[in-house]
Design a protein around this motif. Structure first.
Motif, mmCIF file in Angstrom:
data_model
loop_
_atom_site.group_PDB
_atom_site.id
_atom_site.type_symbol
_atom_site.label_atom_id
_atom_site.label_comp_id
_atom_site.label_asym_id
_atom_site.label_seq_id
_atom_site.Cartn_x
_atom_site.Cartn_y
_atom_site.Cartn_z
ATOM 1 N N GLU A 4 0.987 -1.013 0.127
ATOM 2 C CA GLU A 4 0.007 0.018 0.139
ATOM 3 C C GLU A 4 0.925 1.076 0.075
ATOM 4 O O GLU A 4 2.140 1.193 0.596
ATOM 5 C CB GLU A 4 -0.707 -0.029 1.182
ATOM 6 C CG GLU A 4 -2.071 -1.012 1.272
ATOM 7 C CD GLU A 4 -2.817 -0.673 2.547
ATOM 8 O OE1 GLU A 4 -4.262 -1.016 2.022
ATOM 9 O OE2 GLU A 4 -2.499 -0.346 3.479
ATOM 10 N N VAL A 6 1.611 4.760 1.414
ATOM 11 C CA VAL A 6 1.049 5.454 2.947
ATOM 12 C C VAL A 6 1.418 6.830 2.423
ATOM 13 O O VAL A 6 2.436 7.069 2.192
ATOM 14 C CB VAL A 6 1.861 4.941 4.152
ATOM 15 C CG1 VAL A 6 1.375 5.361 5.202
ATOM 16 C CG2 VAL A 6 1.402 3.254 4.080
ATOM 17 N N THR A 42 -3.930 5.812 3.278
ATOM 18 C CA THR A 42 -3.512 5.212 2.252
ATOM 19 C C THR A 42 -4.041 5.247 0.951
ATOM 20 O O THR A 42 -5.236 5.807 0.960
ATOM 21 C CB THR A 42 -3.317 3.490 2.681
ATOM 22 O OG1 THR A 42 -4.816 3.221 2.698
ATOM 23 C CG2 THR A 42 -2.664 3.288 3.807
ATOM 24 N N PRO A 44 -5.504 3.831 -2.700
ATOM 25 C CA PRO A 44 -5.983 2.762 -3.263
ATOM 26 C C PRO A 44 -5.418 2.633 -4.505
ATOM 27 O O PRO A 44 -4.879 3.574 -5.199
ATOM 28 C CB PRO A 44 -7.472 2.933 -3.464
ATOM 29 C CG PRO A 44 -7.723 4.524 -3.288
ATOM 30 C CD PRO A 44 -6.373 4.934 -2.629
ATOM 31 N N GLN A 45 -4.817 1.351 -5.103
ATOM 32 C CA GLN A 45 -4.482 1.030 -6.410
ATOM 33 C C GLN A 45 -5.413 1.686 -7.421
ATOM 34 O O GLN A 45 -4.828 2.189 -8.536
ATOM 35 C CB GLN A 45 -4.129 -0.127 -6.418
ATOM 36 C CG GLN A 45 -3.024 -0.734 -5.441
ATOM 37 C CD GLN A 45 -2.473 -2.195 -5.925
ATOM 38 O OE1 GLN A 45 -2.669 -2.543 -7.030
ATOM 39 N NE2 GLN A 45 -1.429 -2.751 -5.082
#
Length: 108
Positions: A4, A6, A42, A44-45
């Motif tokens: 992830e 951050v 975080t 997200p992709q």
């Protein structure tokens, strides 16, 4: 971290300081007090994250409480940073040392 992205706390601080400059101008010194980071932000992709910075004035002190919140798709708003921003007293001018070869005289 663990796949992830951050967002570092420095980003949160920079966002608050940018808002403070927009609100108070460049001529004021700014200080942050009681800053906490209750949750990690975080990315997200896929998709986006919406950020919102809320400034609430404290009438008695002239300071502002700030809260940085975010929401990603299909989640709830989460607080990621909060604290107080205020104008800082100007820093005193540094004391200049007297050179060792200076001549001193008593003045009446």
């Amino acid at each position: 971290i663990f796949g992830e992205v951050v967002v570092p706390g420095a980003f949160h601080v920079a966002a608050v300081l940018g808002a403070a400059r927009a609100l108070l101008g460049d001529s004021q010194s700014i200080e942050l007090r009681n800053v906490v980071f209750p949750a990690t932000l975080t990315l997200p992709q896929d998709g986006a994250v919406t950020l919102q910075l809320v400034l609430n004035p404290e009438p008695d002190s002239g300071a502002h409480r700030f809260t940085l919140i975010a929401i990603a798709a299909d989640t709830t708003w989460t607080t990621h940073a909060q604290g107080v921003l205020a104008t800082a007293a100007p820093a005193p001018a540094p004391a200049l040392p007297i050179p060792g070869d200076a001549i001193t005289r008593d003045v009446d």
